[in-house]
Motif scaffolding. Structure first.
Motif, short mmCIF file in Angstrom:
data_model
loop_
_atom_site.label_atom_id
_atom_site.label_comp_id
_atom_site.label_asym_id
_atom_site.label_seq_id
_atom_site.Cartn_x
_atom_site.Cartn_y
_atom_site.Cartn_z
N SER A 85 0.82 -1.21 0.00
CA SER A 85 0.00 0.00 0.00
C SER A 85 0.86 1.26 0.00
O SER A 85 0.57 2.21 -0.74
N LEU A 86 1.91 1.29 0.81
CA LEU A 86 2.76 2.48 0.88
C LEU A 86 3.49 2.73 -0.43
O LEU A 86 3.53 3.87 -0.93
N GLY A 149 -0.46 1.14 -8.09
CA GLY A 149 0.02 2.51 -8.21
C GLY A 149 -0.49 3.18 -9.47
O GLY A 149 -0.92 4.34 -9.45
N VAL A 150 -0.48 2.47 -10.59
CA VAL A 150 -0.92 3.04 -11.87
C VAL A 150 -2.39 3.41 -11.83
O VAL A 150 -2.79 4.50 -12.28
N VAL A 151 -3.22 2.53 -11.29
CA VAL A 151 -4.67 2.78 -11.35
C VAL A 151 -5.11 3.92 -10.42
O VAL A 151 -6.20 4.48 -10.60
N LEU A 207 -4.62 4.75 0.79
CA LEU A 207 -3.95 3.64 1.48
C LEU A 207 -4.95 2.55 1.84
O LEU A 207 -4.66 1.36 1.74
N ALA A 208 -6.14 2.97 2.26
CA ALA A 208 -7.18 1.99 2.59
C ALA A 208 -7.57 1.18 1.37
O ALA A 208 -7.65 -0.06 1.41
N PHE A 209 -7.81 1.87 0.25
CA PHE A 209 -8.22 1.16 -0.96
C PHE A 209 -7.08 0.34 -1.56
O PHE A 209 -7.33 -0.67 -2.22
#
Length: 287
Positions: A85-86, A149-151, A207-209
């Motif tokens: 996530s990070l 990251g891309v989306v 971060l949650a998603f």
């Protein structure tokens, strides 16, 4: 540290719900760094003699079909979820903010080109696009991180562009242009600091998603690969054992609580970083 961040944090900590969410996030970070010391067993310590045992004093979250301790795997999977996530949100943050600043500040053809590219990516459902990217690059943690990251780049690009469009019309920005300041200097000193509040809020929510997306990809076999523990993969492994409810319930609860915590922190940050929201809260509380 400036007075504004200190004030924002103090307001955030005064909100019980946001403070509770922040506490869960801090706990997740602790588990990510100290998980191997805190876990009672190894993540892949197989012992078929205790397979599919319900929660007990020896195994608080029970064991899976191979006799592995579910608690240990849930704890150690926190590191994977946090890392993915990070890094993925970091990719989306850097690329999205740069694109949003270029589109919002310069406008014209730059805005048209950047936002049309962003709209193309945004047109696809997030999970469908992530699955397509992983399918092309191959399953694994690295490709799942890049795909997530891309989306999420369009989300940060749109948030940043909206703020930059408003800021470029502010008197202090026009004054900086009038005295001959270059675009890069104006963006760095005047625009970027003032778009930080909505970007920080969006980062917390993303971060949650991202955690949810990583769990979904791992559930489908496109993310974290066995035997490395992952909450999503543990859900997949547990779906075939309806009697062993603990195999699915505990990793599912970990995902639910973590995503909820990041959302609560994001909601709290939105309230304390937005002057209008903070004024409304303070007027209702009598301050």
């Amino acid at each position: 540290m400036s007075a504004r961040p200190v004030s924002a944090w103090s307001h955030l900590l005064r909100r019980p719900v946001s403070a509770a969410g922040l506490g869960v996030v801090v706990l997740l970070v602790v588990l990510a760094f100290l998980g191997r010391r805190l876990a009672p067993y190894g993540p892949n310590a197989v012992d078929v003699t205790v397979a599919l045992q319900p929660p007990s004093a020896a195994h608080w979250f029970g064991t899976d079909d191979l006799g592995r301790d579910v608690l240990s795997r849930v704890v150690l999977a926190a590191r994977v979820s946090l890392e993915v996530s990070l890094i993925s949100v970091g990719i989306a943050l850097v690329v999205g903010v740069v694109l949003g600043l270029v589109a919002g500040y310069f406008g014209g053809w730059a805005d048209a080109v950047v936002m049309r590219l962003v709209d193309v990516v945004f047109a696809f459902p997030i999970m469908l696009l992530a699955i397509a990217i992983v399918a092309v690059l191959g399953p694994g943690v690295t490709t799942a991180t890049v795909a997530i990251g891309v989306v999420y780049v369009p989300v940060f690009a749109r948030v940043t562009r909206a703020s930059a469009l408003a800021l470029r019309e502010e008197p202090y920005v026009k004054a900086a242009v009038g005295i001959g300041a270059g675009p890069l200097r104006i963006i760095r000193t005047h625009v970027l600091p003032n778009v930080s509040a909505p970007v920080i809020v969006q980062t917390s929510l993303s971060l949650a998603f991202a955690i949810l997306s990583e769990a979904a990809l791992s559930f489908l076999g496109l993310g974290v690969q066995p035997p490395q523990p992952s909450w999503g993969r543990m859900l997949f492994d547990g779906k075939g054992f309806t009697d062993a409810w603990w195999m699915s319930v505990f990793p599912g609860l970990a995902i639910f609580v973590t995503v909820l915590a990041f959302n609560l922190v994001g909601d709290g940050l939105r309230d304390v970083l937005d002057p209008r929201q903070r004024s409304a809260i303070e007027s209702r509380s009598g301050r």
